[in-house]
Design a protein around this motif. Structure first.
Motif, mmCIF file in Angstrom:
data_model
loop_
_atom_site.group_PDB
_atom_site.id
_atom_site.type_symbol
_atom_site.label_atom_id
_atom_site.label_comp_id
_atom_site.label_asym_id
_atom_site.label_seq_id
_atom_site.Cartn_x
_atom_site.Cartn_y
_atom_site.Cartn_z
ATOM 1 N N LYS A 6 2.611 -2.724 -4.552
ATOM 2 C CA LYS A 6 3.053 -1.546 -3.796
ATOM 3 C C LYS A 6 2.125 -0.362 -4.047
ATOM 4 N N MET A 7 1.763 -0.183 -5.315
ATOM 5 C CA MET A 7 0.853 0.908 -5.648
ATOM 6 C C MET A 7 -0.502 0.721 -4.954
ATOM 7 N N GLY A 8 -0.942 -0.564 -4.909
ATOM 8 C CA GLY A 8 -2.204 -0.865 -4.224
ATOM 9 C C GLY A 8 -2.147 -0.519 -2.749
ATOM 10 N N TYR A 9 -1.010 -0.816 -2.108
ATOM 11 C CA TYR A 9 -0.861 -0.478 -0.694
ATOM 12 C C TYR A 9 -0.906 1.038 -0.475
ATOM 13 N N TRP A 10 -0.175 1.754 -1.318
ATOM 14 C CA TRP A 10 -0.154 3.213 -1.175
ATOM 15 C C TRP A 10 -1.520 3.831 -1.457
ATOM 16 N N LEU A 11 -2.191 3.302 -2.488
ATOM 17 C CA LEU A 11 -3.538 3.797 -2.777
ATOM 18 C C LEU A 11 -4.486 3.496 -1.622
ATOM 19 N N VAL A 14 -3.846 6.062 1.044
ATOM 20 C CA VAL A 14 -4.371 7.371 0.620
ATOM 21 C C VAL A 14 -5.890 7.388 0.718
ATOM 22 N N PHE A 15 -6.545 6.345 0.226
ATOM 23 C CA PHE A 15 -8.004 6.292 0.263
ATOM 24 C C PHE A 15 -8.517 6.241 1.706
ATOM 25 N N SER A 16 -7.802 5.523 2.566
ATOM 26 C CA SER A 16 -8.216 5.448 3.972
ATOM 27 C C SER A 16 -8.122 6.815 4.641
ATOM 28 N N CYS A 17 -7.057 7.556 4.350
ATOM 29 C CA CYS A 17 -6.903 8.914 4.902
ATOM 30 C C CYS A 17 -7.980 9.845 4.360
ATOM 31 N N LEU A 18 -8.301 9.704 3.064
ATOM 32 C CA LEU A 18 -9.367 10.528 2.474
ATOM 33 C C LEU A 18 -10.711 10.209 3.120
ATOM 34 N N ASP A 19 -10.943 8.930 3.406
ATOM 35 C CA ASP A 19 -12.184 8.548 4.080
ATOM 36 C C ASP A 19 -12.289 9.201 5.452
ATOM 37 N N VAL A 20 -11.179 9.220 6.188
ATOM 38 C CA VAL A 20 -11.180 9.838 7.513
ATOM 39 C C VAL A 20 -11.439 11.337 7.405
ATOM 40 N N LEU A 21 -10.846 11.980 6.400
ATOM 41 C CA LEU A 21 -11.073 13.416 6.213
ATOM 42 C C LEU A 21 -12.536 13.695 5.872
ATOM 43 N N CYS A 22 -13.153 12.811 5.081
ATOM 44 C CA CYS A 22 -14.579 12.963 4.768
ATOM 45 C C CYS A 22 -15.413 12.838 6.046
ATOM 46 N N GLY A 48 -6.373 7.516 9.704
ATOM 47 C CA GLY A 48 -6.415 6.947 8.360
ATOM 48 C C GLY A 48 -5.535 5.722 8.232
ATOM 49 N N VAL A 49 -4.344 5.821 8.782
ATOM 50 C CA VAL A 49 -3.427 4.667 8.747
ATOM 51 C C VAL A 49 -4.000 3.511 9.545
ATOM 52 N N LEU A 50 -4.569 3.818 10.712
ATOM 53 C CA LEU A 50 -5.158 2.773 11.550
ATOM 54 C C LEU A 50 -6.344 2.111 10.845
ATOM 55 N N SER A 51 -7.152 2.893 10.156
ATOM 56 C CA SER A 51 -8.286 2.312 9.434
ATOM 57 C C SER A 51 -7.813 1.413 8.297
ATOM 58 N N TYR A 52 -6.694 1.780 7.646
ATOM 59 C CA TYR A 52 -6.145 0.932 6.582
ATOM 60 C C TYR A 52 -5.639 -0.391 7.164
ATOM 61 N N ILE A 53 -4.957 -0.301 8.320
ATOM 62 C CA ILE A 53 -4.481 -1.521 8.979
ATOM 63 C C ILE A 53 -5.657 -2.420 9.348
ATOM 64 N N ALA A 54 -6.739 -1.807 9.851
ATOM 65 C CA ALA A 54 -7.928 -2.583 10.214
ATOM 66 C C ALA A 54 -8.519 -3.259 8.984
ATOM 67 N N ALA A 129 -9.426 -4.736 -12.178
ATOM 68 C CA ALA A 129 -8.246 -4.976 -13.013
ATOM 69 C C ALA A 129 -7.912 -3.778 -13.899
ATOM 70 N N ASN A 130 -8.911 -2.961 -14.208
ATOM 71 C CA ASN A 130 -8.712 -1.783 -15.065
ATOM 72 C C ASN A 130 -8.306 -0.599 -14.180
ATOM 73 N N MET A 131 -6.979 -0.359 -14.093
ATOM 74 C CA MET A 131 -6.463 0.645 -13.170
ATOM 75 C C MET A 131 -6.987 2.044 -13.489
ATOM 76 N N LYS A 132 -7.069 2.393 -14.773
ATOM 77 C CA LYS A 132 -7.548 3.731 -15.152
ATOM 78 C C LYS A 132 -9.000 3.921 -14.733
ATOM 79 N N LEU A 133 -9.818 2.905 -14.979
ATOM 80 C CA LEU A 133 -11.231 2.991 -14.595
ATOM 81 C C LEU A 133 -11.360 3.042 -13.071
ATOM 82 N N TYR A 134 -10.536 2.259 -12.382
ATOM 83 C CA TYR A 134 -10.570 2.215 -10.925
ATOM 84 C C TYR A 134 -10.209 3.584 -10.338
ATOM 85 N N LEU A 135 -9.152 4.210 -10.873
ATOM 86 C CA LEU A 135 -8.740 5.525 -10.372
ATOM 87 C C LEU A 135 -9.766 6.603 -10.711
#
Length: 455
Positions: A6-11, A14-22, A48-54, A129-135
């Motif tokens: 679930k956290m992966g989906y939400w992230l 969020v990342f897809s929306c940030l990419d669109v804003l960039c 952003g949502v559409l890009s995540y779905i894609a 696998a390392n969530m802290k490093l990934y974030l």
């Protein structure tokens, strides 16, 4: 495990929306927005949502890797739709900006990723696998993306859609696309252990620098195009002013001759009257009156610069057997930039005369209104100009009229020059073709200012 998914989906969202804003910030540096405020933000979030779905859809098609050429194609398509809906600009320009934005963003992401892999000597699966490093990596990546996009936006202004020459855009798109193909190949090879992370980092850095050079070349090309347009405008101003000076000089020479001849006419009339030759004196006066009518100004606005243009073009139209009519009032209080105004009037009247010459004499007609009006609610006076001329059918599309001349690159600058000067002086203009007549109107705020086009 479910919480992590679930956290992966939400992230991912969020990342897809940030990419669109960039991408949006990057687009702001090169394109004009069609809409702003809440509508733009909602559009960006939906994209952003559409890009995540894609991305999810592509990952199901190609499960061996989330980084695929198919993903690149899907996201570029989504971003291009976003740019097309929310930004103005020609097709190739919007596509170039989107591809460059995505290529630079992706290459920057690879630089950060492989910098960490090379420094920490870990594999990609250990990194994920390392969530802290990934974030932490994501925070660094998006900070750099926003800084880079914001920096580009700060130093670069959007192109003017109607004047930018983008014939080079289709060719320029090729390199960022090749960069994406190249980095995807490097990614596959690194995942299979055939090349080191340091090599991928080096390749990403070189490709990123090269795409940055493309941005610099685009900027230089724009400045060169702008300089050429300004030079054309200056040349048009000089041509118009030379014509105005010639018209004023001719009028002045005619007036001097009339003044010089006046005493001779008085002497001749005096002699005729003293000799009792009344009928001869009347005939002589009638001839003088006819001659004076021919020499009289067609237009008198009490503004010498505008009078020079209107009378010069009026006489030129009459010589071509064009019925030209003027409606004017007192323009002596005008405070606007007269150099720009006379260039605009000269170009529009030249176009009107040229259009009339394509018709038979009986149908040639031009109606010119040049009026200063102070009756506005905001209290600001405006110069209102309307030029209506009979014409062959004219097709107006996107504020432009296509030239029908054999060498279009050598013609058709008069109207674009006039429109550009009107825009620079905050004048509103419109044009229309109806019932065999073309009309161009504009309202120019009567405010004192310096010309916007200088050497």
């Amino acid at each position: 495990m479910e919480e992590r998914e679930k956290m992966g989906y939400w992230l991912g969202i969020v990342f897809s929306c940030l990419d669109v804003l960039c991408v949006a910030v990057f687009c702001d540096a090169f394109l004009e927005r069609k809409t702003r405020g809440l509508r733009f933000v909602v559009g960006a979030l939906l994209c952003g949502v559409l890009s995540y779905i894609a991305t999810i859809f592509v990952s199901h098609i190609s499960e061996e890797s989330p980084i695929t050429l198919l993903k690149f194609a899907a996201l570029i398509t989504v971003y291009f739709v976003f740019a097309s809906l929310l930004y103005t600009g020609k097709f190739w320009l919007r596509l170039l900006v989107v591809v460059l934005a995505y290529a630079i963003s992706t290459l920057l992401e690879f630089c950060v990723l492989y910098s960490l892999l090379a420094l920490l000597h870990i594999r990609y699966d250990e990194y994920v696998a390392n969530m802290k490093l990934y974030l932490a990596s994501a925070a660094i990546t998006y900070s750099l993306k926003f800084l880079l996009s914001s920096g580009i936006k700060k130093i670069h202004k959007p192109m003017v859609a109607s004047s930018a020459s983008i014939k080079w855009a289709p060719l320029t798109i090729g390199f960022p696309l090749i960069s994406l193909v190249g980095i995807s190949i490097c990614y596959y090879l690194s995942m299979n252990g055939k090349i080191a992370a340091a090599f991928v980092l080096f390749s990403s850095g070189i490709l990123l620098a090269t795409n940055a050079v493309i941005l610099i070349l685009i900027d230089l090309t724009e400045k060169n195009n702008l300089a050429q347009e300004q030079q054309k405008t200056l040349n048009e101003q000089l041509r118009s002013q030379r014509a105005n000076i010639d018209a004023l000089s001719s009028a002045y020479a005619t007036q001097r001759k009339m003044t010089h001849d006046f005493r001779h006419h008085i002497a001749a009339l005096s002699g005729m009257l003293q000799g009792g030759e009344t009928q001869q004196a009347q005939d002589y006066l009638a001839a003088l009156q006819e001659q004076q009518t021919e020499r009289a100004l067609m237009v008198n606005t009490h503004n010498s610069a505008i009078d020079a243009v209107l009378n010069q073009k009026g006489y030129a139209a009459q010589k071509q057997h064009i019925d030209i009519q003027f409606e004017v009032n007192d323009l002596s209080p005008l405070q606007i930039e007269l150099i720009d105004c006379t260039v605009v009037l000269g170009n529009l009247l030249d176009n009107a005369i040229e259009a009339c010459l394509k018709l038979e004499e009986a149908k040639r007609r031009i109606e010119v209104s040049v009026l200063r009006d102070e009756a506005y609610a905001d209290g600001d006076a405006k110069l209102y100009v309307s030029i209506i001329n009979t014409s062959l059918p004219v097709h107006i599309e996107k504020d432009c009229i296509a030239t029908t001349k054999l060498e279009p690159h050598l013609h058709g600058f008069g109207l674009p020059c006039a429109k550009e000067l009107l825009r620079r002086n905050n004048a509103f203009y419109t044009m229309d073709y109806h019932d065999g007549a073309f009309q161009f109107c504009f309202e120019w705020p009567d405010v004192a200012c310096n010309s916007c086009v200088h050497a």
